[in-house]
Design an enzyme around this catalytic site. Structure first.
Site, mmCIF file in Angstrom:
data_model
loop_
_atom_site.group_PDB
_atom_site.id
_atom_site.type_symbol
_atom_site.label_atom_id
_atom_site.label_comp_id
_atom_site.label_asym_id
_atom_site.label_seq_id
_atom_site.Cartn_x
_atom_site.Cartn_y
_atom_site.Cartn_z
ATOM 1 N N HIS A 60 0.648 -1.510 -0.117
ATOM 2 C CA HIS A 60 0.224 0.050 0.027
ATOM 3 C C HIS A 60 0.996 1.058 0.302
ATOM 4 O O HIS A 60 2.228 1.573 0.413
ATOM 5 C CB HIS A 60 -1.288 -0.106 1.495
ATOM 6 C CG HIS A 60 -1.943 -1.237 1.236
ATOM 7 N ND1 HIS A 60 -3.139 -0.740 2.131
ATOM 8 C CD2 HIS A 60 -1.831 -2.326 0.532
ATOM 9 C CE1 HIS A 60 -4.122 -1.674 1.716
ATOM 10 N NE2 HIS A 60 -3.695 -3.078 0.769
ATOM 11 N N GLU A 62 1.180 3.714 1.888
ATOM 12 C CA GLU A 62 1.185 4.037 2.616
ATOM 13 C C GLU A 62 2.807 3.403 3.421
ATOM 14 O O GLU A 62 3.218 4.306 4.102
ATOM 15 C CB GLU A 62 0.376 3.569 4.459
ATOM 16 C CG GLU A 62 -0.974 5.115 4.144
ATOM 17 C CD GLU A 62 -1.942 4.224 3.241
ATOM 18 O OE1 GLU A 62 -3.387 4.530 3.258
ATOM 19 O OE2 GLU A 62 -1.880 3.293 2.559
ATOM 20 N N CYS A 90 -5.540 2.160 5.990
ATOM 21 C CA CYS A 90 -6.623 0.704 6.683
ATOM 22 C C CYS A 90 -6.278 -0.070 7.938
ATOM 23 O O CYS A 90 -5.204 0.748 8.004
ATOM 24 C CB CYS A 90 -6.673 -0.199 5.457
ATOM 25 S SG CYS A 90 -4.568 -0.793 4.912
ATOM 26 N N CYS A 93 -2.033 -0.668 7.182
ATOM 27 C CA CYS A 93 -1.246 0.600 7.596
ATOM 28 C C CYS A 93 -1.922 2.102 8.645
ATOM 29 O O CYS A 93 -0.385 2.042 9.887
ATOM 30 C CB CYS A 93 -2.397 1.209 6.749
ATOM 31 S SG CYS A 93 -1.216 0.751 4.655
#
Length: 164
Positions: A60, A62, A90, A93
């Protein structure tokens, strides 16, 4: 400890940089989420979603930005950094954000179904965890949300076309 100075014009600038990263994800066929990490008013990390490209569920924006920021700082603790991300983090993260002890998270589009910064739950300020982040939500929300909506509409249209 004194309160951090929040300059909304800087926030806007850094979110624009995160949106540029999200566009890179979009162009690669990835869910268009972008992130930048900032320390002392300077960008130290830039990343976008690369889950499909890297065949890695943890890739991701992040997570990739946090790893870059840790390398730039030379430590896993990011206590004086802010993460700008186009979509609410999410749970995965958010967990990494808490563990790296980020000072602040600024996000654009909320995620009421799966967001962990106040959408579905709030891990960034969970009372029993050892760290809590300051959260600024909804910055440039329309642009961030619009990019996601456009991407998923395009994905649905392509899927529908392939099924016919």
């Amino acid at each position: 400890m004194s309160e951090p100075i929040i300059d909304l014009h800087s926030d806007d600038y850094f979110m624009a940089e995160a949106l540029r990263q999200a566009m890179k994800a979009y162009e690669c066929g990835e869910v268009p989420v972008g992130a930048v990490a900032v320390r002392n008013g300077r960008i130290i990390a830039r990343a976008f979603n690369q889950v499909e490209t890297l065949k890695d569920a943890t890739a991701h924006a992040e997570m990739l930005a946090l790893t870059q920021a840790e390398n730039a700082v030379g430590d896993w603790r990011l206590t004086d950094c802010t993460l700008y991300v186009t979509k609410e983090p999410c749970p995965m993260c958010a967990g990494a954000i808490v563990h790296t002890r980020l000072a602040r998270v600024v996000f654009g589009a909320g995620d009421p179904k799966g967001g962990a910064a106040g959408g579905a739950l709030n891990l960034l300020q969970f009372p029993t965890l050892n760290h809590r982040c300051e959260i600024t939500a909804g910055l440039r929300m329309q642009e961030c949300r619009g990019l996601l909506q456009q991407f998923f509409a395009q994905q649905r249209a392509a899927k529908e076309k392939n099924n016919n």
